[in-house]
Write a protein that holds these residues in place. Sequence first.
Motif, PDB file in Angstrom:
ATOM      1  N   LEU B   5       0.845  -1.187   0.000  1.00 25.85           N
ATOM      2  CA  LEU B   5       0.000   0.000   0.000  1.00 25.85           C
ATOM      3  C   LEU B   5       0.880   1.237   0.000  1.00 25.85           C
ATOM      4  CD1 LEU B   5      -3.234   0.566   1.864  1.00 25.85           C
ATOM      5  CD2 LEU B   5      -1.447   2.244   2.213  1.00 25.85           C
ATOM      6  N   GLN B   6       0.480   2.207  -0.798  1.00 23.26           N
ATOM      7  CA  GLN B   6       1.258   3.438  -0.889  1.00 23.26           C
ATOM      8  C   GLN B   6       0.347   4.647  -0.856  1.00 23.26           C
ATOM      9  OE1 GLN B   6       3.467   2.187  -4.539  1.00 23.26           O
ATOM     10  NE2 GLN B   6       4.883   3.768  -3.814  1.00 23.26           N
ATOM     11  N   LEU B   7       0.810   5.693  -0.194  1.00 20.32           N
ATOM     12  CA  LEU B   7       0.175   6.994  -0.344  1.00 20.32           C
ATOM     13  C   LEU B   7       1.139   7.806  -1.179  1.00 20.32           C
ATOM     14  CD1 LEU B   7      -1.107   7.922   3.229  1.00 20.32           C
ATOM     15  CD2 LEU B   7      -2.348   6.804   1.378  1.00 20.32           C
ATOM     16  N   ARG B   8       0.610   8.499  -2.181  1.00 26.00           N
ATOM     17  CA  ARG B   8       1.498   9.292  -3.016  1.00 26.00           C
ATOM     18  C   ARG B   8       1.003  10.729  -3.053  1.00 26.00           C
ATOM     19  NH1 ARG B   8       2.474   6.564  -8.625  1.00 26.00           N
ATOM     20  NH2 ARG B   8       3.787   5.054  -7.549  1.00 26.00           N
ATOM     21  N   ASP B   9       1.789  11.621  -2.460  1.00 25.99           N
ATOM     22  CA  ASP B   9       1.466  13.062  -2.459  1.00 25.99           C
ATOM     23  C   ASP B   9       0.040  13.352  -2.021  1.00 25.99           C
ATOM     24  OD1 ASP B   9       3.842  14.222  -3.105  1.00 25.99           O
ATOM     25  OD2 ASP B   9       3.575  13.839  -5.261  1.00 25.99           O
TER      26      ASP B   9
END
Lengths: 320, 496
Positions: B5-9
């Motif tokens: 899982l990633q949060l990007r900006d």
Amino acid sequence: MREKVVRWEVVLLLLCGAVFAFGSSGTPGFADAGNIAFLLQDFAEVALLAMALLPIVLTGEIDLSVASILGFCSALIGVLWDAGVPFETIVPLALVAGAVLGSVNAALVVWFGLPALAVTIGTLGLYRGLAYGVLGDGAVTGFPENYRPFATDAIPGTFLPYTMIPVLLVGLLAALVVHHTPVGRSLYAIGLGEQTARFSGIRVHRVKFALFVVSGVLCAVASLIYTLRYNSARADNAAGMELIAVTAVLLGGVSIFGGRGTVLGVASALLLMAGLRNVLFLDDVTNEVQNVINGLLLIVSVLVPVAANTLRGRRRPRLG
Amino acid sequence: MSPVLQLRDVSKSFQAVRALRGVSLSLHPGEVHALAGENGAGKSTVVRIIGGEHRPDAGELLLDGEPARFSSPRDARQRGVAVIHQEPVQFPDLSVAENVFMGRQPLRRGRRIDRREMHRRAAELFDRLGVPLDPTRPTRGLSIADQQIIEIAKALSADARVIVMDEPTAALSAVEAQRLFRVARGLAGRGAALLFISHRLEEMYQLCDRVTVLRDGALVSTDPMAEVPHDELVRRMVGRSVEQLYPERRADVGEPRLVVEGLTRVGVFRDISFTVRRGEVVGLAGLVGSGRTEVARAVFGVDGRDAGTVSVDGVALPAGDPRAAIDRGVALVPEDRREQGLVLELSIERNASLARLRDVSPGWITRRARERALARRWGERLSLKAGRLTDPAATLSGGNQQKVVLGKWLATEPSVLIVDEPTRGIDIGTKVEVHALLSRLAADGLAVLLISSELPEVLGMADRVLVMHEGRITAELPAADATEESVMRAATGGGA
């Protein structure tokens, strides 16, 4: 950014305006001073019961026995009058009887920790039963002519009935206490967080006890007005009036879960319901239909705040 | 390995408040990732976005490298992302297994719930977690630690690959926290990605592989945990260096203010006697359940007492009457600030005046101006960060909520201040402020009784430490003799 939510009291007052405008234009006789006086008079007892209920509901409790206390006090007044007790003596006795019945509710709810809903449904039946026990099926009439005008006539020089005096007095006192005193603050605190209230030194039990007693006394006052107005003391006086009073309180925006609501809201709801009932009455709408409308109002008044809350809840930011 | 899982900006605003500004974060399988930051730094917003409660205004959330949009927490759970909250909400009258499988119960023919299968699977999950919990018992009465285990089991049963733990240890004892860490490591070992949030930095060093620091809604850094020394981590979180967590104290102890003698509540605690003097901070230590909080409640009068006396400045307090205690100068900052300290839905100013309504109501009429002045005065003195004083207390962060509670009680101008877990779940910056405040109050002549589960706090603050074990005081240690070892020994019944 302030949430742009129209205050419920404003909605009610607008609805009031609509009913009165509709009444004056569409229903002959509605706008007569005599009819307005009757309309106000006709709601005096309900208004007193609603003002008794308001602070109780604010703390998250309820008192459904109000109309039964009224009934019992009325029966008691009848029996005493029948026995030749002077009316000046009957008045304080009736008030004491109201206080005693209120204390019984209070004791069951506060000392034994029973749910007010169950307790007062029980005493709703019990007090009404006692009323029949005291007076039986009959009626006592012929109350003194020097007192009856206070329940039936207008204040000289105006069209306002005398009964508006206790109603306004109680309403203003309620507004003062609920919105501008430590007691009032306590009511909201208890309704929204009873534990915190207790931890803050608020004597929760004492406050609740007092509220039920005051409720009993107000019901007794209402019983005096009712009995004199109809010149008739009967055990079934004001049967079912608790539902109208509860409807007024909830329609007035008081949360059934406690902690939310204003005196102005309840007052507006009372005026709205009085106007509506009068218009329906003049337009020959049957009692059954009026009951249906009353029931619908009760449901709507519980639904609207829940729905509003749900919408508001979605928008409430939570940071951290 | 590529991140699950990633949060990007990611950015997120609530009305005018920018809660997150361009935050990026990636969670890898098999890794425990720490999220550090003060209250209001944006940690909760990150949790809520990952958990499907909020959607980002800008930026994206990637699941297995693909952009994803969670429509609800339920949607997130179904896609393998679970959030374990600090204090789980469960159905107390349902069994442990029913809580684990709520909404996803194994079924038999005719859509009937297959209880046996459900119990078997629950037992299997607890086995995997290494925690012996009876799946058939009702949840009522379980400790918060056990309830969290149930939540974890629930997450596992839904094949969660990303597990977010939002301050799970705030209400746990040290032993319970260690068990939770074992479970967490086990989960990571089997390939789950964990995000761990805590205010206790020691725990992060113990458990986590990498750490991301947020401050004021922005990303400060992401590094392997071992490469960020403690002081540096604090500096990044606060934006300045915090010299010491506990103030330098020189107790100028005077006459006794709070005297408790033979206080007993049958079955809860017995024969409790102690004295707190003017200018003194007395620590009350003990394991959760040892009766610390109960003693405080009885002293204050929220609970009654079966025997014993309590007096303040020589005047005896009646039993079971908080109002009388407040009038005699006792203040209690309770353990549970949401249920006992605040009325969350009332405004900040109304909360602040709640314990001294009479003082803001001369002639029995409550003056809003006085109420507001009171709230403003204490808000400033405690450097409360709040929008408007008419906002509900619920809108504040934990640390600021605690400041409102402290302000509410300090406004009563107490002579005896009892604080129960005053820094639970609040950020380091506020913690330092609270400690300094307590120390200053004692210097001004208050008698302070400090109850805390955090031993370093008790040791760092107290002039004297009382230790409770199973309802009795088992040791009284002057600050010089009080060490983690000596206190723990007394707290576990070993004697001083």
